[in-house]
Structures are given as C-alpha cells and as structure tokens.
Design a protein around this motif. Structure first.
Motif, PDB file in Angstrom:
ATOM      1  N   CYS A 135       0.837  -1.206   0.000  1.00  0.00           N
ATOM      2  CA  CYS A 135       0.000   0.000   0.000  1.00  0.00           C
ATOM      3  C   CYS A 135       0.871   1.256   0.000  1.00  0.00           C
ATOM      4  O   CYS A 135       0.517   2.266  -0.618  1.00  0.00           O
ATOM      5  CB  CYS A 135      -0.918   0.001   1.223  1.00  0.00           C
ATOM      6  N   GLN A 143      -3.480  -3.736  -7.641  1.00  0.00           N
ATOM      7  CA  GLN A 143      -4.874  -4.143  -7.507  1.00  0.00           C
ATOM      8  C   GLN A 143      -4.891  -5.330  -6.564  1.00  0.00           C
ATOM      9  O   GLN A 143      -3.922  -6.087  -6.478  1.00  0.00           O
ATOM     10  CB  GLN A 143      -5.500  -4.507  -8.867  1.00  0.00           C
ATOM     11  N   THR A 172      -7.438   1.938  -5.297  1.00  0.00           N
ATOM     12  CA  THR A 172      -7.066   0.539  -5.562  1.00  0.00           C
ATOM     13  C   THR A 172      -8.255  -0.271  -6.083  1.00  0.00           C
ATOM     14  O   THR A 172      -9.271  -0.404  -5.382  1.00  0.00           O
ATOM     15  CB  THR A 172      -6.540  -0.127  -4.275  1.00  0.00           C
TER      16      THR A 172
END
Ligand code: SF4
Length: 228
Positions: A135, A143, A172
C-alpha cells in the motif's frame, strides 16, 4: 532468493490477460517456476515444485518481450525469485507482476502489482503486514484480486479490507473473481460467477470500494488449457 540474472521459467506463451483490470489485453506471459504455498484450488499445480523450470537468462526473456505492449510475470510465485533484473530489462513494456501478497518486493519498475491475498478456501490467511508495505510502495499501481469460492472468502476479504482501512490507497481496484478449479470440476463456473455477482450487489459493504466482479476470461474461452 536467487541473486543472478537467470530465472527458473516454467513456460512462456502469448495469450490475453484473463484476469483483473487488464482483462482482454494481449500479452506475453512469463511463468516462473516454484511457489512456497499450496492453495487448495491452485490452477497451476505444474508450476509449484520449483524443479521443472528451464534456466533462462534475463536478456533472452527480454528479447521474447520485444513488441509486446504487456508482459505478465506470473507463477507459481514470481517473487520467490529475484525478478528485479527481469523487470529492469522489460521497461519498454507495461509489466504486471502477479503475486500472492505473501512476499514483499520493492520494485519501482513494475507497472502493476496484481496481488491475490489468500483467504479462507485457499487454506491460508492473508498477510496484512506485507500488504501494508505494498500500500505504501505501490500506491496507484496495485490491484487486490480475491479468488472467491464461498461466503467465507467474501467475509474474510471484507475483514482484510477493513483491517487495511485508510492505508489502502483509495483508488485501488478490488477484483472479485470466482474460483475456477473446483467450480469447473462440477460444471458450475457460470453459476458460481452469477452467485458471486448477486452476493456482492446485495451486500452494501462492498460499495465502499472500487469493486469489480470479473470472470477469468481465459477460463471461459479455453477452460484452463495449458499455455492459455
Ligand atoms: S500462491 Fe498461486 S501459484 Fe502458489 S499455490 Fe497459491 S494459487 Fe498456486
């Protein structure tokens, strides 16, 4: 990890990307050999042991990739090997790395990390600490793709997303994909896809995310044939 410019390659082939946000895009696939996991429904059991690959040097693989807009590095678990030299050699193409999200790799040259966190039916649990690192390092080029066999998988996927909270970049894509290996054994793939779609539409918790319910296009077209 190996620290060399050769990789153990299970197969290379040209097909369409059958999964996720690039679904339908023609691509060169480089399937690396070996995976530390043994998911219950793994659809590439021939690529797990790590002893059936051909040693190929990075430059040979880069030559194969010439004129391919998209290159997919998959497995097995591609991050079980040191793929940085390969990623560096493929910079003329859009490079997707498909990974289980159990190994972190900081690779700025990767265009898209397609991360498939392991939930319930796989036999494993996701690794939030690894996912948090993605992240941070791969925001805007990642994804999350959940393979869903049953309700428990949907519940655990939502639990993971809640756990990641604000650390998950808002943009995302969250891909929900029906599990194909066992569903196909019972001739239920389309039914399974429909059930998943209806379950997502009925559960408002999914509306907080950029969710897409997608089939495995290569499975619909070729029913899991090798090299497809
Ligand atoms: S992580 Fe992927 S390649 Fe490895 S066992 Fe699971 S499904 Fe198969």
């Amino acid at each position: 990890m190996q620290a060399s410019a050769t990789l153990s390659v299970n197969e290379t082939f040209v097909s369409i990307q059958g999964e996720g946000g690039l679904i339908g895009a023609p691509a060169l696939f480089i399937r690396l050999d070996g995976c530390p996991l043994r998911c219950s429904w793994c659809d590439t059991p021939y690529a797990l042991a790590g002893d059936s690959g051909e040693q190929m040097d990075v430059q040979s693989l880069a030559r194969l990739a010439r004129h391919h807009r998209h290159v997919i590095i998959t497995g097995g678990e591609p991050l079980a090997q040191d793929i940085k030299p390969l990623v560096d050699a493929l910079q003329a193409s859009h490079v997707t790395v498909e990974t289980s999200g159990t190994i972190f790799a900081d690779l700025p040259g990767v265009s898209l990390f397609s991360i498939s966190p392991k939930v319930g039916s796989s036999g494993y649990r996701p690794k939030p600490a690894v996912l948090r690192k993605y992240c941070k390092s791969a925001a805007g080029r990642m994804q999350l793709k959940f393979v869903v066999a049953d309700e428990r998988d949907r519940v655990e996927a939502l639990e993971l997303l809640a756990m990641l909270g604000d650390e998950l970049p808002e943009e995302t894509p969250i891909i929900l994909q029906p599990e194909s290996a066992s569903a196909s054994a019972h001739g239920r793939y389309e039914e399974h896809l429909r059930e998943l779609t209806e379950a997502v539409l009925a559960d408002e918790r999914w509306r907080a995310y950029r969710v897409r319910v997608l089939p495995q296009l290569h499975y619909l077209l070729w029913r899991g044939a090798a090299g497809r």
